[in-house]
Write a protein that holds these residues in place. Structure first.
Motif, PDB file in Angstrom:
ATOM      1  N   ALA A 209       5.793  44.665  44.475  1.00  0.00           N
ATOM      2  CA  ALA A 209       6.679  44.873  43.469  1.00  0.00           C
ATOM      3  C   ALA A 209       7.166  46.439  43.763  1.00  0.00           C
ATOM      4  O   ALA A 209       8.264  46.761  43.945  1.00  0.00           O
ATOM      5  CB  ALA A 209       6.124  45.025  42.209  1.00  0.00           C
ATOM      6  N   THR A 210       6.065  47.265  44.242  1.00  0.00           N
ATOM      7  CA  THR A 210       6.452  48.768  44.435  1.00  0.00           C
ATOM      8  C   THR A 210       7.281  48.736  45.859  1.00  0.00           C
ATOM      9  O   THR A 210       8.403  49.640  46.006  1.00  0.00           O
ATOM     10  CB  THR A 210       5.312  49.378  44.864  1.00  0.00           C
ATOM     11  OG1 THR A 210       4.583  49.502  43.726  1.00  0.00           O
ATOM     12  CG2 THR A 210       5.596  50.854  45.209  1.00  0.00           C
ATOM     13  N   ARG A 213      10.920  47.680  44.924  1.00  0.00           N
ATOM     14  CA  ARG A 213      11.647  48.608  44.122  1.00  0.00           C
ATOM     15  C   ARG A 213      11.837  49.824  45.226  1.00  0.00           C
ATOM     16  O   ARG A 213      12.944  50.819  44.673  1.00  0.00           O
ATOM     17  CB  ARG A 213      10.819  49.268  42.906  1.00  0.00           C
ATOM     18  CG  ARG A 213      10.959  48.005  41.983  1.00  0.00           C
ATOM     19  CD  ARG A 213       9.782  48.206  40.964  1.00  0.00           C
ATOM     20  NE  ARG A 213       9.397  47.026  40.161  1.00  0.00           N
ATOM     21  CZ  ARG A 213       8.359  46.914  39.315  1.00  0.00           C
ATOM     22  NH1 ARG A 213       7.420  48.244  39.303  1.00  0.00           N
ATOM     23  NH2 ARG A 213       8.129  46.069  38.649  1.00  0.00           N
ATOM     24  N   ILE A 216      15.751  50.471  45.970  1.00  0.00           N
ATOM     25  CA  ILE A 216      16.412  50.852  44.806  1.00  0.00           C
ATOM     26  C   ILE A 216      16.298  52.072  44.326  1.00  0.00           C
ATOM     27  O   ILE A 216      17.362  52.777  43.754  1.00  0.00           O
ATOM     28  CB  ILE A 216      15.973  49.762  43.672  1.00  0.00           C
ATOM     29  CG1 ILE A 216      16.434  48.471  44.418  1.00  0.00           C
ATOM     30  CG2 ILE A 216      16.931  49.781  42.597  1.00  0.00           C
ATOM     31  CD1 ILE A 216      16.036  47.088  43.336  1.00  0.00           C
ATOM     32  N   ILE A 217      15.035  52.646  44.241  1.00  0.00           N
ATOM     33  CA  ILE A 217      14.832  53.932  43.679  1.00  0.00           C
ATOM     34  C   ILE A 217      15.539  54.979  44.550  1.00  0.00           C
ATOM     35  O   ILE A 217      16.087  55.947  44.128  1.00  0.00           O
ATOM     36  CB  ILE A 217      13.346  54.265  43.624  1.00  0.00           C
ATOM     37  CG1 ILE A 217      12.710  53.206  42.620  1.00  0.00           C
ATOM     38  CG2 ILE A 217      13.134  55.493  43.172  1.00  0.00           C
ATOM     39  CD1 ILE A 217      11.306  53.376  42.158  1.00  0.00           C
ATOM     40  N   ARG A 232      12.696  55.231  38.678  1.00  0.00           N
ATOM     41  CA  ARG A 232      11.337  54.146  38.510  1.00  0.00           C
ATOM     42  C   ARG A 232      11.314  53.529  37.037  1.00  0.00           C
ATOM     43  O   ARG A 232      11.261  52.211  37.001  1.00  0.00           O
ATOM     44  CB  ARG A 232       9.908  54.690  38.706  1.00  0.00           C
ATOM     45  CG  ARG A 232       9.911  55.073  40.290  1.00  0.00           C
ATOM     46  CD  ARG A 232       8.313  55.530  40.306  1.00  0.00           C
ATOM     47  NE  ARG A 232       8.062  56.708  39.858  1.00  0.00           N
ATOM     48  CZ  ARG A 232       8.209  57.896  40.505  1.00  0.00           C
ATOM     49  NH1 ARG A 232       8.694  58.042  41.488  1.00  0.00           N
ATOM     50  NH2 ARG A 232       7.945  59.019  39.553  1.00  0.00           N
ATOM     51  N   THR A 235      14.503  50.993  36.745  1.00  0.00           N
ATOM     52  CA  THR A 235      13.897  49.731  37.668  1.00  0.00           C
ATOM     53  C   THR A 235      12.992  48.769  37.207  1.00  0.00           C
ATOM     54  O   THR A 235      13.146  47.708  37.227  1.00  0.00           O
ATOM     55  CB  THR A 235      13.821  50.114  39.103  1.00  0.00           C
ATOM     56  OG1 THR A 235      14.658  50.949  39.696  1.00  0.00           O
ATOM     57  CG2 THR A 235      13.646  49.052  40.072  1.00  0.00           C
ATOM     58  N   THR A 236      12.009  49.294  36.770  1.00  0.00           N
ATOM     59  CA  THR A 236      10.867  48.716  35.931  1.00  0.00           C
ATOM     60  C   THR A 236      11.102  47.771  34.829  1.00  0.00           C
ATOM     61  O   THR A 236      10.837  46.698  34.704  1.00  0.00           O
ATOM     62  CB  THR A 236       9.693  49.773  35.742  1.00  0.00           C
ATOM     63  OG1 THR A 236       9.281  50.348  36.854  1.00  0.00           O
ATOM     64  CG2 THR A 236       8.389  48.898  35.078  1.00  0.00           C
ATOM     65  N   THR A 239      13.554  44.935  35.841  1.00  0.00           N
ATOM     66  CA  THR A 239      12.807  43.962  36.581  1.00  0.00           C
ATOM     67  C   THR A 239      11.989  43.106  35.491  1.00  0.00           C
ATOM     68  O   THR A 239      11.688  41.974  35.672  1.00  0.00           O
ATOM     69  CB  THR A 239      11.626  44.400  37.574  1.00  0.00           C
ATOM     70  OG1 THR A 239      12.356  45.212  38.493  1.00  0.00           O
ATOM     71  CG2 THR A 239      10.633  43.510  38.131  1.00  0.00           C
TER      72      THR A 239
END
Length: 282
Positions: A209-210, A213, A216-217, A232, A235-236, A239
């Motif tokens: 997951a990290t 992402r 995107i971050i 973050r 995005t979290t 998601t």
């Protein structure tokens, strides 16, 4: 001589198994073992000693164990070693065969029916051989979960590979994920409810997951208008919306079209908001 399972089934219910076995140069016990491996029901020991009118009727012929042939060969070299009974497989192929059987049992009967002994019977090997491929039931379930996650990720990558526009990528990725969840997600949801499986996959799922992402971050913070913590968090949150929607369609708790429309509406609104912040347009 080659026979189909159906032909052998008809013969052993038409006359004693010893008589049938004699035509193939075998013992009745040897033919009985072949029938058991091929999942062919046999008459009971007392069947032929009863009055014909009181004998049990032949049951329906069930399907063969997964991966075994419908044809069994008898001959000077094949007798007692019928290639239709058991096939020697390399370790990777045997593991794949067991996982395919496990997936079918889990989807049809639930995880409670999925035992090493049941798998051995279904595949046509001993439960010890199943343990040789997988250390135990949790090892098997964890491997199945990894394969389901990899299947979903591969499908997502295929759908977005030819697109560079971020909005298009997010839209296609979300739609693809929801379709995968609707079609295959039920099994993954079941597997991830097993505490040991969830714990075994926790670190690698967090890492995946990290990694997903990170670009995107980076895109959201590159102008300097949005800080990394906000990027973050956003995005979290988005998601989480997608994952929740996937869980709903996998469980069949709401119509797919409704979930898809709501999920896309929330995600694209969030993406538009992020882009405005990232571009410094307050």
């Amino acid at each position: 001589m080659e026979l189909t399972r159906e032909q052998l089934f008809q013969q052993i219910w038409a006359e004693p198994i010893g008589a049938v076995a004699g035509r193939f140069g075998m013992t009745g016990n040897g033919l009985a073992k072949i029938c058991d491996r091929l999942n062919i029901p046999r008459p009971s020991r007392s069947h032929w000693t009863r009055n014909p009118h009181s004998r049990e009727p032949a049951p329906a012929l069930p399907p063969p164990p997964l991966g075994l042939s419908e044809v069994v060969a008898f001959g000077s070299r094949q007798t007692r070693q019928s290639p239709g009974v058991r096939t020697r497989l390399d370790a990777a192929s045997r593991r794949s065969q067991i996982i395919a059987a496990a997936r079918q049992i889990a989807m049809e009967e639930g995880l409670s029916a999925l035992t090493m002994r049941r798998l051995g019977h279904t595949v046509g090997i001993s439960d010890t051989q199943v343990h040789n491929c997988f250390g135990g039931r949790i090892d098997l379930l964890t491997t199945m979960a990894r394969e389901e996650i990899a299947r979903q990720e591969a499908a997502r990558v295929r759908r977005v590979a030819r697109n560079a526009d971020r909005r298009t990528i997010i839209m296609l990725s979300t739609i693809g994920y929801l379709h995968e969840a609707a079609e295959h997600g039920t099994l993954l949801q079941m597997l991830l409810r097993v505490p040991e499986v969830k714990e075994a996959l926790r670190d690698e799922r967090q890492l995946a997951a990290t990694t997903a992402r990170a670009p995107i971050i980076e895109r959201l913070t590159e102008s300097g208008a949005m800080d990394a913590a906000t990027a973050r968090a956003s995005t979290t949150a988005l998601t989480a919306v997608s994952l929740k929607a996937g869980g709903i369609v996998a469980a069949g708790r709401a119509p797919f079209a409704m979930v898809e429309q709501l999920c896309l509406s929330i995600l694209m609104a969030g993406v538009a908001s992020d882009e405005r912040l990232a571009d410094g347009l307050r």
